[in-house]
Design a protein around this motif. Structure first.
Motif, short mmCIF file in Angstrom:
data_model
loop_
_atom_site.label_atom_id
_atom_site.label_comp_id
_atom_site.label_asym_id
_atom_site.label_seq_id
_atom_site.Cartn_x
_atom_site.Cartn_y
_atom_site.Cartn_z
N LEU A 125 0.84 -1.20 0.00
CA LEU A 125 0.00 0.00 0.00
C LEU A 125 0.88 1.26 0.00
N PRO A 126 1.65 1.48 -1.06
CA PRO A 126 2.58 2.61 -1.07
C PRO A 126 1.89 3.97 -0.96
N GLU A 127 0.66 4.07 -1.42
CA GLU A 127 -0.06 5.34 -1.31
C GLU A 127 -0.37 5.66 0.15
N ALA A 128 -0.63 4.64 0.95
CA ALA A 128 -0.86 4.85 2.38
C ALA A 128 0.43 5.26 3.07
N ILE A 129 1.51 4.60 2.73
CA ILE A 129 2.80 4.95 3.33
C ILE A 129 3.15 6.40 3.02
N ARG A 130 2.96 6.83 1.77
CA ARG A 130 3.22 8.22 1.38
C ARG A 130 2.35 9.19 2.16
N LEU A 131 1.07 8.85 2.34
CA LEU A 131 0.17 9.71 3.11
C LEU A 131 0.71 9.92 4.51
N TYR A 132 1.08 8.86 5.18
CA TYR A 132 1.56 8.97 6.55
C TYR A 132 2.88 9.73 6.62
N GLN A 133 3.76 9.49 5.67
CA GLN A 133 5.05 10.17 5.67
C GLN A 133 4.92 11.67 5.43
N THR A 134 3.86 12.08 4.75
CA THR A 134 3.71 13.50 4.40
C THR A 134 2.72 14.26 5.28
N THR A 135 2.18 13.60 6.29
CA THR A 135 1.18 14.26 7.15
C THR A 135 1.53 14.20 8.63
N GLY A 136 2.82 14.16 8.92
CA GLY A 136 3.25 14.31 10.30
C GLY A 136 3.41 13.03 11.11
N TRP A 137 3.32 11.89 10.47
CA TRP A 137 3.50 10.63 11.17
C TRP A 137 4.99 10.26 11.17
N THR A 138 5.44 9.63 12.24
CA THR A 138 6.82 9.22 12.41
C THR A 138 6.89 7.70 12.38
N GLU A 139 7.80 7.17 11.57
CA GLU A 139 7.96 5.72 11.53
C GLU A 139 8.57 5.24 12.84
N ILE A 140 8.01 4.16 13.39
CA ILE A 140 8.45 3.60 14.67
C ILE A 140 8.68 2.11 14.52
N ASP A 141 9.20 1.48 15.56
CA ASP A 141 9.37 0.03 15.58
C ASP A 141 8.02 -0.67 15.68
N ARG A 142 8.01 -1.93 15.31
CA ARG A 142 6.78 -2.75 15.41
C ARG A 142 6.21 -2.65 16.82
N PHE A 143 4.88 -2.46 16.90
CA PHE A 143 4.23 -2.37 18.21
C PHE A 143 3.13 -3.40 18.39
N ASN A 144 2.92 -4.26 17.40
CA ASN A 144 1.90 -5.29 17.54
C ASN A 144 2.36 -6.56 16.84
N ASP A 145 1.56 -7.61 16.99
CA ASP A 145 1.93 -8.87 16.36
C ASP A 145 0.96 -9.27 15.24
N ASP A 146 0.24 -8.28 14.69
CA ASP A 146 -0.60 -8.56 13.52
C ASP A 146 0.28 -9.11 12.41
N PRO A 147 -0.22 -10.06 11.62
CA PRO A 147 0.64 -10.72 10.64
C PRO A 147 0.90 -9.94 9.35
N TYR A 148 0.15 -8.89 9.06
CA TYR A 148 0.25 -8.25 7.75
C TYR A 148 1.12 -7.01 7.66
N PRO A 149 1.28 -6.20 8.69
CA PRO A 149 1.99 -4.94 8.49
C PRO A 149 3.51 -5.07 8.37
N ASP A 150 4.06 -4.14 7.58
CA ASP A 150 5.50 -4.02 7.39
C ASP A 150 6.01 -2.68 7.93
N PHE A 151 5.11 -1.70 8.04
CA PHE A 151 5.48 -0.36 8.49
C PHE A 151 4.60 0.05 9.66
N PHE A 152 5.20 0.82 10.58
CA PHE A 152 4.50 1.23 11.78
C PHE A 152 4.78 2.73 12.00
#
Length: 157
Positions: A125-152
């Motif tokens: 979902l690169p469009e979602a990643i771009r949205l978060y990167q451009t609207t004030g979200w900070t990438e962090i370490d994994r915080f859950n054990d859901d099986p699908y996410p790659d970015f947090f």
């Protein structure tokens, strides 16, 4: 939809017909886009009960009577809330609706007393990643054990 539509946002029960239809379209899209497919039952809150008042909220975007997107604010007991299930219908993409849904979700989180939000997303979902990167979200370490996410990501409100 070629013009920017008049969009309204309503807080609804995530089990309501409009929310269920929106979520099913979202799940179907994830199943197509993820290499592993997608099964909501593997998530931490498959029934979205943490997105019900007073703990959380589920927002649906409407253009007239047509559902055009959704997003959930999930309450937790972990010192932060989560953004879940952000989705925009193909007919409404490219019109800035995902950002507007996120703005509404952040406002809703503030009214719920949530000062920090987290979210996760998949590399497909690169469009979602771009949205978060451009609207004030900070990438962090994994915080859950859901099986699908790659970015947090995290955002202080």
């Amino acid at each position: 939809m070629t013009d920017t539509p008049t969009v309204t946002f309503q807080t609804v029960d995530p089990r309501s017909p409009d929310a269920v239809a929106c979520l099913q379209d979202y799940y179907d899209e994830l199943a197509r886009r993820f290499d592993t497919g997608f099964d909501v039952n593997l998530s931490a809150d498959p029934d979205a009960t943490d997105m019900l008042a007073p703990r959380g909220a589920f927002l649906v975007a409407y253009a007239g009577t047509q559902v055009r997107g959704c997003v959930g604010v999930k309450g937790t007991d972990k010192g932060y809330g989560e953004i879940k299930r952000l989705w925009v219908s193909p007919e409404a993409r490219g019109l800035g609706l995902s950002k507007r849904l996120m703005d509404q979700a952040e406002k809703t989180a503030r009214t719920l007393g949530i000062a920090t939000l987290r979210l996760d997303t998949n590399a497909a979902l690169p469009e979602a990643i771009r949205l978060y990167q451009t609207t004030g979200w900070t990438e962090i370490d994994r915080f859950n054990d859901d099986p699908y996410p790659d970015f947090f990501f995290e955002k202080n409100l």
